[in-house]
Design an enzyme around this catalytic site. Structure first.
Site, mmCIF file in Angstrom:
data_model
loop_
_atom_site.group_PDB
_atom_site.id
_atom_site.type_symbol
_atom_site.label_atom_id
_atom_site.label_comp_id
_atom_site.label_asym_id
_atom_site.label_seq_id
_atom_site.Cartn_x
_atom_site.Cartn_y
_atom_site.Cartn_z
ATOM 1 N N ASP A 1 -29.554 -38.595 15.023
ATOM 2 C CA ASP A 1 -29.437 -39.650 14.025
ATOM 3 C C ASP A 1 -28.126 -40.387 14.340
ATOM 4 O O ASP A 1 -27.310 -39.892 15.126
ATOM 5 C CB ASP A 1 -29.405 -39.030 12.628
ATOM 6 C CG ASP A 1 -29.292 -40.061 11.527
ATOM 7 O OD1 ASP A 1 -29.913 -41.134 11.653
ATOM 8 O OD2 ASP A 1 -28.572 -39.805 10.551
ATOM 9 N N LEU A 2 -27.913 -41.519 13.732
ATOM 10 C CA LEU A 2 -26.700 -42.307 14.008
ATOM 11 C C LEU A 2 -25.635 -42.141 12.925
ATOM 12 O O LEU A 2 -24.582 -41.539 13.148
ATOM 13 C CB LEU A 2 -27.065 -43.785 14.164
ATOM 14 C CG LEU A 2 -25.901 -44.737 14.460
ATOM 15 C CD1 LEU A 2 -25.276 -44.448 15.820
ATOM 16 C CD2 LEU A 2 -26.367 -46.185 14.400
ATOM 17 N N ASP A 3 -25.936 -42.641 11.728
ATOM 18 C CA ASP A 3 -24.949 -42.615 10.637
ATOM 19 C C ASP A 3 -24.647 -41.184 10.210
ATOM 20 O O ASP A 3 -25.555 -40.425 9.888
ATOM 21 C CB ASP A 3 -25.478 -43.391 9.424
ATOM 22 C CG ASP A 3 -25.662 -44.872 9.715
ATOM 23 O OD1 ASP A 3 -25.138 -45.324 10.752
ATOM 24 O OD2 ASP A 3 -26.312 -45.567 8.924
ATOM 25 N N THR B 1 -20.945 -44.938 9.604
ATOM 26 C CA THR B 1 -21.078 -46.310 9.111
ATOM 27 C C THR B 1 -21.492 -46.330 7.641
ATOM 28 O O THR B 1 -21.625 -47.399 7.054
ATOM 29 C CB THR B 1 -22.108 -47.110 9.944
ATOM 30 O OG1 THR B 1 -23.327 -46.368 9.980
ATOM 31 C CG2 THR B 1 -21.624 -47.341 11.354
ATOM 32 N N LYS C 1 -28.914 -42.381 1.821
ATOM 33 C CA LYS C 1 -28.750 -41.770 3.148
ATOM 34 C C LYS C 1 -30.087 -41.644 3.858
ATOM 35 O O LYS C 1 -31.043 -41.098 3.315
ATOM 36 C CB LYS C 1 -28.137 -40.371 3.009
ATOM 37 C CG LYS C 1 -26.633 -40.340 3.184
ATOM 38 C CD LYS C 1 -26.147 -38.913 3.318
ATOM 39 C CE LYS C 1 -24.695 -38.849 3.724
ATOM 40 N NZ LYS C 1 -24.243 -37.459 3.911
ATOM 41 N N GLY C 2 -30.149 -42.174 5.073
ATOM 42 C CA GLY C 2 -31.351 -42.052 5.888
ATOM 43 C C GLY C 2 -32.527 -42.887 5.406
ATOM 44 O O GLY C 2 -33.652 -42.711 5.859
ATOM 45 N N ARG D 1 -33.441 -50.203 4.760
ATOM 46 C CA ARG D 1 -32.722 -51.223 3.991
ATOM 47 C C ARG D 1 -33.538 -51.693 2.775
ATOM 48 O O ARG D 1 -33.012 -51.835 1.672
ATOM 49 C CB ARG D 1 -32.399 -52.412 4.903
ATOM 50 C CG ARG D 1 -31.316 -53.333 4.364
ATOM 51 C CD ARG D 1 -31.129 -54.535 5.265
ATOM 52 N NE ARG D 1 -31.009 -54.142 6.669
ATOM 53 C CZ ARG D 1 -31.234 -54.948 7.692
ATOM 54 N NH1 ARG D 1 -31.616 -56.193 7.487
ATOM 55 N NH2 ARG D 1 -31.092 -54.538 8.932
ATOM 56 N N SER E 1 -32.918 -43.460 14.741
ATOM 57 C CA SER E 1 -32.256 -43.977 13.543
ATOM 58 C C SER E 1 -33.114 -44.997 12.816
ATOM 59 O O SER E 1 -33.848 -45.765 13.444
ATOM 60 C CB SER E 1 -30.925 -44.623 13.938
ATOM 61 O OG SER E 1 -30.345 -45.322 12.865
ATOM 62 N N ALA E 2 -32.986 -45.029 11.495
ATOM 63 C CA ALA E 2 -33.687 -46.038 10.685
ATOM 64 C C ALA E 2 -33.008 -47.400 10.795
ATOM 65 O O ALA E 2 -33.576 -48.417 10.429
ATOM 66 C CB ALA E 2 -33.715 -45.598 9.220
ATOM 67 N N SER E 3 -31.788 -47.416 11.334
ATOM 68 C CA SER E 3 -31.006 -48.650 11.376
ATOM 69 C C SER E 3 -31.485 -49.613 12.465
ATOM 70 O O SER E 3 -31.584 -49.234 13.636
ATOM 71 C CB SER E 3 -29.528 -48.317 11.611
ATOM 72 O OG SER E 3 -28.792 -49.508 11.837
ATOM 73 N N ASN F 1 -29.655 -51.937 13.322
ATOM 74 C CA ASN F 1 -28.395 -52.298 13.981
ATOM 75 C C ASN F 1 -27.905 -51.226 14.944
ATOM 76 O O ASN F 1 -26.817 -51.352 15.508
ATOM 77 C CB ASN F 1 -27.315 -52.552 12.918
ATOM 78 C CG ASN F 1 -27.688 -53.702 11.984
ATOM 79 O OD1 ASN F 1 -28.064 -54.777 12.433
ATOM 80 N ND2 ASN F 1 -27.598 -53.465 10.686
ATOM 81 N N LYS G 1 -38.121 -42.035 7.387
ATOM 82 C CA LYS G 1 -37.948 -40.604 7.153
ATOM 83 C C LYS G 1 -38.098 -40.365 5.646
ATOM 84 O O LYS G 1 -37.673 -41.213 4.868
ATOM 85 C CB LYS G 1 -36.545 -40.160 7.602
ATOM 86 C CG LYS G 1 -36.232 -40.439 9.072
ATOM 87 C CD LYS G 1 -34.744 -40.215 9.339
ATOM 88 C CE LYS G 1 -34.358 -40.669 10.736
ATOM 89 N NZ LYS G 1 -32.903 -40.571 10.983
ATOM 90 N N GLU H 1 -29.107 -34.151 12.472
ATOM 91 C CA GLU H 1 -29.277 -34.997 11.280
ATOM 92 C C GLU H 1 -28.265 -34.656 10.191
ATOM 93 O O GLU H 1 -27.825 -33.520 10.094
ATOM 94 C CB GLU H 1 -30.683 -34.779 10.695
ATOM 95 C CG GLU H 1 -31.674 -35.858 11.030
ATOM 96 C CD GLU H 1 -31.442 -37.166 10.290
ATOM 97 O OE1 GLU H 1 -30.579 -37.217 9.408
ATOM 98 O OE2 GLU H 1 -32.136 -38.135 10.613
ATOM 99 N N ASP H 2 -27.924 -35.637 9.375
ATOM 100 C CA ASP H 2 -27.006 -35.372 8.252
ATOM 101 C C ASP H 2 -27.650 -35.638 6.896
ATOM 102 O O ASP H 2 -26.998 -35.485 5.868
ATOM 103 C CB ASP H 2 -25.735 -36.221 8.387
ATOM 104 C CG ASP H 2 -25.958 -37.671 7.987
ATOM 105 O OD1 ASP H 2 -27.010 -38.234 8.370
ATOM 106 O OD2 ASP H 2 -25.095 -38.245 7.301
#
Length: 217
Positions: A9-11, A17, A45-46, A49, A114-116, A118, A145, A169-170
């Site tokens: 995952d990213l964030d 971020t 979280k996760g 948008r 990632s869901a982002s 960006n 997710k 994952e976080d």
């Protein structure tokens, strides 16, 4: 040694971020006339948008038109991107570079899941874009997710079976997605929150050489 691959995952895993999302969402809530707290932010979280905006509006008990929703989504994203464009490699979380170095040395491939939308931009800003074999972001998936779609696409891009993938994952939704995909999951955060994961570390420095060797042997 078994052949494995990692999907990150990213964030909250590679970079933090979430603080920038929080600032942008809080400003939007202020404009709509209600308070948005850090505790509220945990609910996003996760989450995509669009879904995040729905949760935010629900918190403030605010109803707006679809046209206004689109306007606010664009505005929030522009503010968030203002923060992202100032990011540098100093924002990579502790333990990440060491882990990626270990994976490279052991010829273990890894992807971003990632869901982002960006995600590619963020990886470029912190200098990690070219290190990932594959990137799956919000542009590639239709289901958020805890649906496992993002990780299953990641496994496919890495040409790996799902059961041979390790997800990092976080977020609860991310852990649930990893388990739904039949993947090993390492949670980054609190045991009480991420207890469904196979392993849980407070942060990325938990990936010691001993633990990694245990995973691949």
């Amino acid at each position: 040694m078994k052949k494995i691959a990692f999907i990150f995952d990213l964030d909250g895993v590679i970079v933090d971020t979430a603080k920038y999302h929080f600032l942008a969402w809080r400003n939007l809530a202020n404009q709509l006339g209600f308070e948005f707290t850090e505790e509220h932010n945990e609910l996003l979280k996760g989450v995509s948008r669009v879904k995040s905006l729905e949760i935010l509006l629900n918190i403030g008990k605010v109803e707006i038109s679809e046209e206004e929703k689109q306007k606010y989504l664009i505005k929030k994203n522009e503010e968030y991107l203002g923060y992202v464009n100032k990011m540098t490699d100093e924002e990579i979380l502790p333990g990440v570079k060491g882990l990626l170095d270990f994976l490279d040395e052991n010829k273990i491939t890894y992807a971003l899941g990632s869901a982002s939308k960006n995600a590619p931009l963020i990886l470029e800003k912190v200098g990690l874009y070219n290190r990932f074999t594959a990137i799956v972001d919000g542009n590639d998936v239709s289901k958020a997710k805890p649906d496992p779609e993002v990780f299953l696409i990641g496994a496919k891009k890495l040409e790996m079976n799902a059961e041979n993938c390790v997800v990092v994952e976080d977020a609860i939704a991310g852990v649930e997605a990893a388990k739904a995909a039949n993947m090993t999951c390492v949670g980054i955060g609190e045991q009480e929150v991420l207890g469904q994961a196979d392993f849980v570390f407070n942060d990325m420095t938990g990936f010691t050489p001993d633990f990694l060797n245990q995973l691949i042997n």
